[in-house]
Design a protein around this motif. Structure first.
Motif, PDB file in Angstrom:
ATOM      1  N   LEU A  12       0.825  -1.212   0.000  1.00 44.81           N
ATOM      2  CA  LEU A  12       0.000   0.000   0.000  1.00 44.81           C
ATOM      3  C   LEU A  12       0.854   1.255   0.000  1.00 44.81           C
ATOM      4  N   LEU A  13       1.906   1.237   0.804  1.00 46.38           N
ATOM      5  CA  LEU A  13       2.777   2.400   0.862  1.00 46.38           C
ATOM      6  C   LEU A  13       3.510   2.612  -0.463  1.00 46.38           C
ATOM      7  N   SER A  14       3.786   1.510  -1.173  1.00 41.98           N
ATOM      8  CA  SER A  14       4.452   1.644  -2.472  1.00 41.98           C
ATOM      9  C   SER A  14       3.542   2.310  -3.496  1.00 41.98           C
ATOM     10  N   LEU A  62      -3.947  -1.581  10.136  1.00 42.37           N
ATOM     11  CA  LEU A  62      -3.613  -0.304   9.512  1.00 42.37           C
ATOM     12  C   LEU A  62      -4.086   0.865  10.363  1.00 42.37           C
ATOM     13  N   SER A  63      -5.277   0.718  10.953  1.00 45.89           N
ATOM     14  CA  SER A  63      -5.812   1.770  11.815  1.00 45.89           C
ATOM     15  C   SER A  63      -4.927   1.992  13.032  1.00 45.89           C
ATOM     16  N   ASP A  64      -4.444   0.903  13.629  1.00 41.82           N
ATOM     17  CA  ASP A  64      -3.545   1.021  14.790  1.00 41.82           C
ATOM     18  C   ASP A  64      -2.237   1.709  14.402  1.00 41.82           C
ATOM     19  N   ILE A  65      -1.749   1.377  13.198  1.00 43.86           N
ATOM     20  CA  ILE A  65      -0.504   1.994  12.725  1.00 43.86           C
ATOM     21  C   ILE A  65      -0.709   3.497  12.507  1.00 43.86           C
ATOM     22  N   VAL A  66      -1.840   3.858  11.895  1.00 41.22           N
ATOM     23  CA  VAL A  66      -2.150   5.273  11.664  1.00 41.22           C
ATOM     24  C   VAL A  66      -2.293   6.015  12.982  1.00 41.22           C
ATOM     25  N   SER A  67      -2.895   5.337  13.980  1.00 47.77           N
ATOM     26  CA  SER A  67      -3.065   5.963  15.296  1.00 47.77           C
ATOM     27  C   SER A  67      -1.730   6.289  15.934  1.00 47.77           C
ATOM     28  N   SER A  68      -0.757   5.399  15.779  1.00 45.92           N
ATOM     29  CA  SER A  68       0.558   5.613  16.384  1.00 45.92           C
ATOM     30  C   SER A  68       1.449   6.518  15.542  1.00 45.92           C
ATOM     31  N   LYS A  71       1.251  10.347  10.191  1.00 43.47           N
ATOM     32  CA  LYS A  71       1.825  10.695   8.887  1.00 43.47           C
ATOM     33  C   LYS A  71       1.610   9.585   7.862  1.00 43.47           C
ATOM     34  N   ILE A  72       1.498   8.349   8.352  1.00 42.28           N
ATOM     35  CA  ILE A  72       1.315   7.220   7.433  1.00 42.28           C
ATOM     36  C   ILE A  72      -0.017   7.325   6.696  1.00 42.28           C
ATOM     37  N   LYS A  73      -1.015   7.932   7.331  1.00 46.01           N
ATOM     38  CA  LYS A  73      -2.325   8.064   6.687  1.00 46.01           C
ATOM     39  C   LYS A  73      -2.214   8.796   5.359  1.00 46.01           C
ATOM     40  N   LYS A  74      -1.333   9.830   5.309  1.00 47.35           N
ATOM     41  CA  LYS A  74      -1.155  10.591   4.081  1.00 47.35           C
ATOM     42  C   LYS A  74      -0.408   9.788   3.021  1.00 47.35           C
ATOM     43  N   MET A  75       0.276   8.731   3.452  1.00 48.59           N
ATOM     44  CA  MET A  75       1.075   7.928   2.529  1.00 48.59           C
ATOM     45  C   MET A  75       0.280   6.785   1.912  1.00 48.59           C
ATOM     46  N   GLN A  99     -17.119  -2.681  11.237  1.00 47.46           N
ATOM     47  CA  GLN A  99     -15.779  -2.857  11.794  1.00 47.46           C
ATOM     48  C   GLN A  99     -14.717  -2.259  10.866  1.00 47.46           C
ATOM     49  N   LYS A 100     -14.970  -2.354   9.554  1.00 50.22           N
ATOM     50  CA  LYS A 100     -14.022  -1.795   8.593  1.00 50.22           C
ATOM     51  C   LYS A 100     -14.002  -0.269   8.641  1.00 50.22           C
ATOM     52  N   MET A 101     -15.153   0.324   8.985  1.00 54.32           N
ATOM     53  CA  MET A 101     -15.237   1.789   9.018  1.00 54.32           C
ATOM     54  C   MET A 101     -14.743   2.282  10.370  1.00 54.32           C
ATOM     55  N   ASN A 102     -13.436   2.177  10.570  1.00 52.48           N
ATOM     56  CA  ASN A 102     -12.862   2.475  11.884  1.00 52.48           C
ATOM     57  C   ASN A 102     -12.769   3.974  12.119  1.00 52.48           C
ATOM     58  N   ASP A 103     -12.317   4.337  13.332  1.00 53.24           N
ATOM     59  CA  ASP A 103     -12.312   5.739  13.747  1.00 53.24           C
ATOM     60  C   ASP A 103     -11.277   6.600  13.032  1.00 53.24           C
ATOM     61  N   HIS A 104     -10.338   5.987  12.315  1.00 51.01           N
ATOM     62  CA  HIS A 104      -9.300   6.776  11.666  1.00 51.01           C
ATOM     63  C   HIS A 104      -9.616   7.077  10.201  1.00 51.01           C
ATOM     64  N   HIS A 105     -10.776   6.586   9.727  1.00 48.47           N
ATOM     65  CA  HIS A 105     -11.301   6.987   8.426  1.00 48.47           C
ATOM     66  C   HIS A 105     -10.314   6.767   7.284  1.00 48.47           C
ATOM     67  N   ILE A 106      -9.731   5.591   7.244  1.00 47.87           N
ATOM     68  CA  ILE A 106      -8.808   5.288   6.152  1.00 47.87           C
ATOM     69  C   ILE A 106      -9.541   4.674   4.959  1.00 47.87           C
ATOM     70  N   VAL A 107     -10.811   4.311   5.138  1.00 43.81           N
ATOM     71  CA  VAL A 107     -11.632   3.788   4.040  1.00 43.81           C
ATOM     72  C   VAL A 107     -12.384   4.945   3.398  1.00 43.81           C
ATOM     73  N   LYS A 108     -12.274   5.062   2.075  1.00 43.36           N
ATOM     74  CA  LYS A 108     -12.890   6.173   1.354  1.00 43.36           C
ATOM     75  C   LYS A 108     -14.059   5.748   0.466  1.00 43.36           C
ATOM     76  N   ASN A 109     -14.112   4.449   0.114  1.00 41.84           N
ATOM     77  CA  ASN A 109     -15.147   3.980  -0.801  1.00 41.84           C
ATOM     78  C   ASN A 109     -15.704   2.642  -0.336  1.00 41.84           C
ATOM     79  N   ILE A 110     -16.988   2.425  -0.610  1.00 38.56           N
ATOM     80  CA  ILE A 110     -17.641   1.145  -0.363  1.00 38.56           C
ATOM     81  C   ILE A 110     -18.196   0.652  -1.695  1.00 38.56           C
TER      82      ILE A 110
END
Length: 229
Positions: A12-14, A62-68, A71-75, A99-110
Motif C-alpha cells: 500500500l505504501l508503495s 492499519l488503523s492502529d498503525i495510523v493511530s501511532s 503521517k502514514i495516513k497521508k502515505m 468494523q471496517k469503518m474504523n475511527d481513523h477513516h482510512i476507508v474512502k469507498n464502499i
C-alpha cells in the motif's frame, strides 16, 4: 505485524506517497494524471477460516498503525472495501462493514457486489446512507465517503458464463439467467436507475469475457445501458 500484513502495508505504501505522485494512473501514457488509483480490499463472502487473510483484521492493523503514526495516513492510497447486500450472512456482513469503518477513516469507498434482488438492494442502500455514511460524516465532518456498485454487463457470453459457473457471493435470479436478453437488460437497467437515484458510481464487469469480439459486444452494451438512463 505478521508477514502477510507487513507485505500488505509495504504494498500500500508503495502505491501511495504524501503528495500522491505515485497514485496517478492512466491508460493514456501521455496524460498520467487523468485519474487516481485506489485499492479495493476484499477477503470473500461468508464465514472466514481462522487462518484466512481477512480485510477486517488488515484494516484494524492499519488503523492502529495510523493511530501511532498519523503521517502514514497521508502515505496510503485511497482504500475501498466491499459490501454484499445479498449475502446469506447479512447480519455478519453489516457487522463486518461497520468494523471496517474504523475511527481513523482510512476507508474512502464502499463497493457493492452485484445481485438481482432489487428490494434487498434498496434496503441495503438506505441502511448504508443512514447508518454508515451519515454516521461517519457526523464523526468526521471532512470525510468524503462514496459508494460504488458492480454491474454485470448482460451479454449472451456473460450470461452463458454465469449459467455454467457459480461465483462465490453472487446471487442471481432465474429471470436474469434464463429470461432472455431483454429481461436481463431490464433488470440491469432497473439496478442502474436505482444506483443513479442514490448517487452510486457504476462499476461495469464482464465475467467470462477476456477480449476480442465479445469484449466489443460488452462495450457496445455498456454504452446502450448508459443511454437508457
Amino acid at each position: 505485524l505478521d508477514t502477510s500484513n507487513a507485505k500488505l502495508l509495504s504494498f500500500l505504501l508503495s502505491l501511495g506517497g504524501e503528495k500522491g505522485e505515485n497514485l496517478q494512473y492512466s491508460r493514456n501514457k501521455s496524460n498520467p494524471s487523468a485519474s487516481n488509483l485506489s485499492v479495493l480490499l476484499v477477503s470473500g463472502d461468508g464465514i472466514q477460516s481462522p487462518h484466512a487473510s481477512d480485510s477486517v483484521k488488515a484494516l484494524q492493523i492499519l488503523s492502529d498503525i495510523v493511530s501511532s503514526n498519523p503521517k502514514i495516513k497521508k502515505m496510503l492510497p485511497p482504500l475501498a472495501v466491499a459490501f454484499n447486500p445479498f449475502s446469506k450472512h447479512r447480519i455478519m456482513e453489516k457487522e463486518r462493514l461497520l468494523q471496517k469503518m474504523n475511527d481513523h477513516h482510512i476507508v474512502k469507498n464502499i463497493y457493492l457486489q452485484f445481485g438481482t434482488d432489487l428490494p434487498l438492494l434498496q434496503a441495503s442502500l438506505d441502511w448504508l446512507l443512514e447508518d454508515v455514511i451519515e454516521s461517519q460524516k457526523y464523526k468526521h465532518r471532512r470525510l468524503k465517503l462514496s459508494l460504488g456498485g458492480s454491474i454485470f454487463v448482460p451479454t449472451p457470453k456473460v450470461i452463458q458464463f454465469l449459467k455454467s459457473k457459480s461465483l462465490d457471493g453472487v446471487f442471481l435470479c432465474n429471470d436474469f439467467l434464463y429470461g432472455g436478453e431483454d429481461q436481463a437488460r431490464k433488470i440491469v437497467s432497473d439496478i442502474m436507475r436505482l444506483y443513479q437515484q442514490y448517487g452510486v458510481e457504476v462499476l461495469f464487469q464482464t465475467p467470462g469475457v477476456r477480449g476480442g469480439p465479445h469484449l466489443e459486444e460488452s462495450c457496445d452494451l455498456m454504452e446502450a445501458l448508459m443511454t437508457d438512463l
